[in-house]
Write a protein that holds these residues in place. Sequence first.
Motif, short mmCIF file in Angstrom:
data_model
loop_
_atom_site.label_atom_id
_atom_site.label_comp_id
_atom_site.label_asym_id
_atom_site.label_seq_id
_atom_site.Cartn_x
_atom_site.Cartn_y
_atom_site.Cartn_z
N UNK A 177 2.40 -7.69 -9.51
CA UNK A 177 2.24 -6.88 -8.30
C UNK A 177 2.00 -5.43 -8.70
N UNK A 178 1.10 -4.78 -7.98
CA UNK A 178 0.75 -3.41 -8.34
C UNK A 178 0.25 -2.64 -7.13
N UNK A 179 0.33 -1.32 -7.24
CA UNK A 179 -0.32 -0.43 -6.28
C UNK A 179 -1.75 -0.23 -6.78
N UNK A 180 -2.72 -0.31 -5.88
CA UNK A 180 -4.12 -0.22 -6.29
C UNK A 180 -4.84 0.92 -5.56
N UNK A 181 -5.65 1.63 -6.30
CA UNK A 181 -6.57 2.62 -5.76
C UNK A 181 -7.93 2.37 -6.40
N UNK A 182 -8.95 2.19 -5.58
CA UNK A 182 -10.28 1.87 -6.10
C UNK A 182 -10.22 0.65 -7.01
N UNK A 183 -9.40 -0.33 -6.63
CA UNK A 183 -9.22 -1.62 -7.32
C UNK A 183 -8.48 -1.51 -8.64
N UNK A 222 -2.27 1.50 -10.36
CA UNK A 222 -1.77 2.87 -10.50
C UNK A 222 -0.42 2.83 -11.22
N UNK A 223 -0.26 3.59 -12.30
CA UNK A 223 1.04 3.64 -12.97
C UNK A 223 2.10 4.22 -12.04
N UNK A 224 3.26 3.59 -11.99
CA UNK A 224 4.33 4.07 -11.11
C UNK A 224 5.15 5.14 -11.83
N UNK A 225 4.45 6.21 -12.19
CA UNK A 225 5.08 7.39 -12.77
C UNK A 225 4.71 8.57 -11.87
N UNK A 226 5.48 9.62 -11.96
CA UNK A 226 5.19 10.78 -11.12
C UNK A 226 3.80 11.32 -11.41
N UNK A 227 3.41 11.36 -12.68
CA UNK A 227 2.09 11.85 -13.03
C UNK A 227 1.00 10.93 -12.51
N UNK A 234 0.78 11.15 -8.69
CA UNK A 234 0.22 12.43 -8.27
C UNK A 234 -1.29 12.45 -8.42
N UNK A 235 -1.80 11.83 -9.49
CA UNK A 235 -3.25 11.77 -9.70
C UNK A 235 -3.91 10.85 -8.67
N UNK A 236 -3.24 9.75 -8.35
CA UNK A 236 -3.83 8.75 -7.45
C UNK A 236 -3.73 9.14 -5.98
N UNK A 237 -2.72 9.94 -5.62
CA UNK A 237 -2.49 10.27 -4.21
C UNK A 237 -2.34 11.78 -4.00
#
Length: 427
Positions: free
Chosen positions: A125-131, A134-139, A142-145
């Motif tokens: 399971x993962x968070x996705x941006x543009x397929x 996204x690493x679940x780190x603050x950095x 922050x880059x993804x959102x």
Amino acid sequence: MKATGERSEASELARLLLDEVGAATRGVQAMHRSISDRVFGAVALGVGTPALAVKAAHDAIADGVYSAIRGAAAATGKLAALGLAESTGDRLPSESVRGAMAIAAVEGLIGDVLEAEGSPLALPMSVRVDSRAVPLTTEGLARAFPPATGRVVVFVHGLMETETTWRFGGRRTYGERLVDDLGCTSVFVRYNTGRRISANGRELSALLDALVRAWPRKVEQLALIGHSMGGLVARSACFYGTETDAAWTHRVRHVVSLGSPHLGAPLEQAVHYASAALVAVPELRPFGTLLRRRSAGIRDLNQGAVVDEDWSGRGIDDLRRAVCREVPLLDGAMHCFVSATLTRSPAHPLGRLLGDGLVLVPSASGHGRTRRIGFRMEDGMHRAPAHHLTLLNDDEVYRQLLMWLRTGPGGARPADGPSGSAGADRP
């Protein structure tokens, strides 16, 4: 490294195509052989041994045909995998829209088996941006959102879907529209829908915990919106998050399910009984066996199982299913639902029989004759006429969704709403 992963995912898709077509072909071949054995056995009673020679020739020819079909499937699978790898360029197939959809379909059918085998297609399971995951780190977040707000809305797709399915019809997603209208941040999750719903519920709880902890700013409000199976996964996550007193559960203000089979899906129930009937007939047993290969995730839709005890220790093919445990809804959150029917009136006989094509109104609203999920009927909406996929991206549903998200738990409900709005008449 990426090329190796790409070949791995693409080659796995090719292998699965070969395996699935091969299994189907062997099933048809077994049925063919069973019927021919019975026919030639009856003929042999009348004409004797000459019938056995004819049967031997028949069987040899039939076996050759089925073998050729499997060989063609193998070649087609290799070509398809090669074409998929080339079409995705420098991305993994799972990082392209087309590849992700192909993998989602396979996962929905046999995702539990893929996970047990350690297949590269059994994606976590993962968070996705543009397929892309996204690493679940603050950095990473922050880059993804940019910019991340304190109000987060999480979207959880349904069976055999991906995060791109929310763009149904080619329109802007609910999430994109909410960013403009509500000033929130929309997060889309992708998961293996062939796994147990309770397993995905636990994983979603863990993902949300990591997301809230690493979010670039303090998360003040959290909303979960699930389509179809996604609504069940969200309910499961809320339950397991409460069990561990996860911090994210205290920030949830809304949980919305769109066409979710809280009391079960009639199609899975029909397949459950049909497979048992087919297995009982020798000539049809191969078809019944094929139906019984459906994933654990699909089987959980039989009664809307969201916790381990709904399935643990029970035979997966038992005809009589025990009633699922009615887990409590998350305290402090507003729980909303959307049901739909193919007919304009939910009271129409076809509307009652077919619902939105996959889910009936009592199941979507959690209000059956013998089971109650606990939703307040005034926090529900009925959309008609509409089908199951309409609920993924629809103007009327969006207006109601926006109205709900603007209303806090326990707050006053707006008196007016869109056509087919909350509290609409139901059968």
